[in-house]
Motif scaffolding. Structure first.
Motif, PDB file in Angstrom:
ATOM      1  N   TYR A 125      43.786  30.784  43.037  1.00 16.55           N
ATOM      2  CA  TYR A 125      44.409  31.855  43.807  1.00 16.55           C
ATOM      3  C   TYR A 125      44.799  31.232  45.150  1.00 16.55           C
ATOM      4  O   TYR A 125      43.937  30.803  45.916  1.00 16.55           O
ATOM      5  CB  TYR A 125      43.411  33.004  43.987  1.00 16.55           C
ATOM      6  N   VAL A 141      48.265  33.825  41.657  1.00 19.34           N
ATOM      7  CA  VAL A 141      47.329  33.075  40.819  1.00 19.34           C
ATOM      8  C   VAL A 141      48.161  32.028  40.085  1.00 19.34           C
ATOM      9  O   VAL A 141      49.082  32.373  39.348  1.00 19.34           O
ATOM     10  CB  VAL A 141      46.604  34.000  39.810  1.00 19.34           C
ATOM     11  N   ASN A 161      38.819  31.124  41.712  1.00 17.18           N
ATOM     12  CA  ASN A 161      37.994  32.228  41.233  1.00 17.18           C
ATOM     13  C   ASN A 161      37.955  32.267  39.700  1.00 17.18           C
ATOM     14  O   ASN A 161      37.596  33.271  39.114  1.00 17.18           O
ATOM     15  CB  ASN A 161      38.454  33.577  41.824  1.00 17.18           C
TER      16      ASN A 161
HETATM   17  C1  LIG Z   1      41.425  35.800  41.214  1.00 14.36           C
HETATM   18  O1  LIG Z   1      41.754  36.617  42.311  1.00 14.36           O
HETATM   19  C2  LIG Z   1      43.054  37.212  42.231  1.00 14.36           C
HETATM   20  C3  LIG Z   1      43.286  38.003  43.521  1.00 14.36           C
HETATM   21  O2  LIG Z   1      42.268  38.907  43.770  1.00 14.36           O
HETATM   22  C4  LIG Z   1      43.152  38.081  40.985  1.00 14.36           C
HETATM   23  O3  LIG Z   1      44.459  38.586  40.866  1.00 14.36           O
HETATM   24  C5  LIG Z   1      42.792  37.264  39.754  1.00 14.36           C
HETATM   25  O4  LIG Z   1      42.762  38.085  38.610  1.00 14.36           O
HETATM   26  C6  LIG Z   1      41.438  36.593  39.921  1.00 14.36           C
HETATM   27  N1  LIG Z   1      41.189  35.699  38.806  1.00 14.36           N
HETATM   28  C7  LIG Z   1      40.067  35.782  38.093  1.00 14.36           C
HETATM   29  C8  LIG Z   1      39.923  34.811  36.975  1.00 14.36           C
HETATM   30  O5  LIG Z   1      39.206  36.621  38.319  1.00 14.36           O
END
Ligand SMILES: *[C@@H]1O[C@H](CO)[C@@H](O)[C@H](O)[C@H]1NC(C)=O
Length: 217
Positions: A125, A141, A161
């Motif tokens: 991200y 992302v 993330n």
């Molecule tokens: C990572 O964070 C972004 C922004 O909050 C979100 O759109 C995305 O789904 C997240 N990715 C994961 C794997 O959780």
């Protein structure tokens, strides 16, 4: 001696003003200036190696396929600077950045460079925030093969993330982009606590608590 000194002053004035109002690195007036790290004479950072002694390896770097440089214990990212002496004075800098799952490259900005980054592995991200008063977030992302761009001087961040390691190849538009880590700029230095508390619209106790995490260990 006086003439030599005058010449030096003239050269320094020319170096300082040669790129007019541009905010970017000045254009070189020669094919290359391969950095000679053994010389004590410095012009724009480093002096040039004798062109007759320049070889292909001066424009080459091996090992950007793996990380093997500094790792941030606080944030879990690693950065490998791609050291190419032949890029001296070319207004560019490259780095490989690795982020373990959960790791961040915290909000920071480069005062002298725009940046683009290509995702080599994993997902991330990645975003930046426009300047005051909009403070608008532009973020995506990204996954393998994606490239994202950050305009010069704007605050940006990386956050893995996901669940797999992430690797990126970052390109910066200055030989010396500079790095301001916002949290460090505020808390790692010696800004007075009461000034910080007023800045963050909070109290000194809260500032002290945060500051304790930024003291050099
Ligand atoms: C990572 O964070 C972004 C922004 O909050 C979100 O759109 C995305 O789904 C997240 N990715 C994961 C794997 O959780």
């Amino acid at each position: 001696m006086a003439a030599a000194a005058l010449l030096l002053v003239a050269a320094l004035v020319a170096l300082g003003s040669g790129h007019g109002g541009e905010a970017f690195d000045p254009n070189p007036l020669q094919d290359f200036c391969v950095a000679d790290s053994t010389s004590k004479v410095r012009v724009n950072g480093l002096s040039c190696k004798d062109p007759a002694a320049v070889v292909s390896d001066n424009f080459f770097f091996a090992g950007a396929d793996k990380l093997h440089d500094t790792t941030s214990e606080r944030y879990g990212y690693s950065a490998l600077t791609v050291q190419i002496p032949g890029l001296n004075t070319q207004g560019q800098r490259y780095a490989r950045i690795d982020l373990a799952p959960g790791a961040i490259f915290p909000p920071h900005y480069h005062p002298r460079a725009a940046e683009t980054a290509l995702v080599l592995e994993g997902s991330v991200y990645f975003g930046f925030v426009s300047s005051y008063p909009d403070n608008k977030l532009f973020a995506k992302v990204l996954s393998k093969g994606d490239v994202f761009a950050v305009p010069q001087g704007l605050m940006h961040f990386l956050y893995n993330n996901g669940t797999a390691p992430t690797a990126l190849y970052a390109s910066l538009t200055s030989q010396d982009p500079g790095l301001v880590l916002l949290a460090d700029a505020l808390f790692a230095g010696t800004l007075p606590d009461d000034l910080l508390a007023k800045t963050l619209l909070t109290d000194k106790h809260t500032v002290d608590n945060i500051r304790a995490n930024f003291r050099p260990s």
